[in-house]
Design a protein around this motif. Structure first.
Motif, PDB file in Angstrom:
ATOM      1  N   HIS A 118       0.833  -1.204   0.000  1.00 42.49           N
ATOM      2  CA  HIS A 118       0.000   0.000   0.000  1.00 42.49           C
ATOM      3  C   HIS A 118       0.870   1.258   0.000  1.00 42.49           C
ATOM      4  O   HIS A 118       0.919   1.995   0.986  1.00 42.49           O
ATOM      5  CB  HIS A 118      -1.024   0.014   1.144  1.00 42.49           C
ATOM      6  N   SER A 138      -0.756  -3.234  -3.890  1.00 41.60           N
ATOM      7  CA  SER A 138      -1.560  -2.029  -3.682  1.00 41.60           C
ATOM      8  C   SER A 138      -3.015  -2.374  -3.396  1.00 41.60           C
ATOM      9  O   SER A 138      -3.459  -3.507  -3.597  1.00 41.60           O
ATOM     10  CB  SER A 138      -1.479  -1.119  -4.910  1.00 41.60           C
ATOM     11  N   SER A 139      -3.756  -1.363  -2.947  1.00 41.65           N
ATOM     12  CA  SER A 139      -5.192  -1.478  -2.719  1.00 41.65           C
ATOM     13  C   SER A 139      -5.904  -0.514  -3.661  1.00 41.65           C
ATOM     14  O   SER A 139      -5.263   0.345  -4.275  1.00 41.65           O
ATOM     15  CB  SER A 139      -5.530  -1.124  -1.262  1.00 41.65           C
ATOM     16  N   GLU A 142      -5.160   3.475  -3.551  1.00 41.89           N
ATOM     17  CA  GLU A 142      -4.034   4.176  -4.146  1.00 41.89           C
ATOM     18  C   GLU A 142      -4.411   4.622  -5.558  1.00 41.89           C
ATOM     19  O   GLU A 142      -5.313   4.051  -6.179  1.00 41.89           O
ATOM     20  CB  GLU A 142      -2.786   3.292  -4.172  1.00 41.89           C
ATOM     21  N   HIS A 170      -6.117   0.827   2.080  1.00 39.54           N
ATOM     22  CA  HIS A 170      -4.776   1.346   2.348  1.00 39.54           C
ATOM     23  C   HIS A 170      -4.381   1.060   3.802  1.00 39.54           C
ATOM     24  O   HIS A 170      -5.058   1.513   4.723  1.00 39.54           O
ATOM     25  CB  HIS A 170      -4.725   2.861   2.098  1.00 39.54           C
TER      26      HIS A 170
END
Length: 203
Positions: A118, A138-139, A142, A170
């Motif tokens: 994240h 990542s989520s 982002e 995040h």
């Protein structure tokens, strides 16, 4: 080397370090960059002037990337002296810590592999300067367009692995992880195991 997020050392981060240590059969060091004076989760909403000022002051002083990169490199020098049996090092950063991991991935890096979960403070210049293998999880919180450009810049130079954890938020692998939530706990573990697998190839 595991670089925590702006909220400092939480049990969830230690749990993630334990997964890495067990799966990689390695030493994991979590430096306390903030010396016990991390950011408060109460500041995140920044819905008052005091909270905004606290957060901005923290980023300008305690969480300065340049200042903390220098600290990270100093810790690496000390670690090499303390653990001469360690022949190769990797660095993983969470959120804010990902910025340090990215900055430490260019030039004559101490590290053979790096990663972020994240990520925050993304800068395409950092991606272009990266010259070691890198993994980024990542989520949806982002910026997808920035992440895509970031990935493309890295992919042009080094081996990379990028994955979007679509059901996460995040901070799901750091201090904000809710280990009582079954889905978060599952994806937390999967994330650390995925990073361990990538690091295992390149360390």
């Amino acid at each position: 080397m595991l670089v925590y997020d702006i909220f400092g050392l939480y049990p969830q981060t230690i749990q993630g370090a334990s997964i890495l240590a067990q799966k990689l059969e390695c030493l994991v060091i979590i430096p306390d960059f903030f010396r016990g004076k991390a950011a408060s989760m109460d500041w995140v909403a920044m819905d008052t002037e005091e909270k905004r000022n606290n957060m901005m002051t923290f980023f300008g002083e305690n969480a300065s990337p340049e200042k903390n990169l220098s600290t990270l490199l100093d810790i690496m020098k000390q670690s090499e002296d303390l653990y001469p049996q360690v022949k190769s090092w990797g660095v993983l950063g969470l959120c804010w810590g990902g910025k340090l991991a990215a900055l430490a991935s260019g030039g004559r890096s101490y590290f053979k592999v790096s990663g972020q979960a994240h990520p925050s403070l993304l800068d395409i210049a950092d991606a272009k300067a990266t010259n070691i293998p890198h993994i980024c999880l990542s989520s949806p919180e982002e910026q997808a367009d920035v992440l895509k450009e970031y990935e493309q810049a890295m992919r042009a130079n080094v081996d990379v692995e990028f994955e979007l954890y679509e059901t996460m938020f995040h901070g799901w692998m750091g201090s904000r992880a809710n280990m009582e939530n079954e889905q978060n706990s599952k994806e937390f573990t999967r994330g650390y195991e995925q990073i361990a697998d990538f690091f295992n190839v390149h360390l």
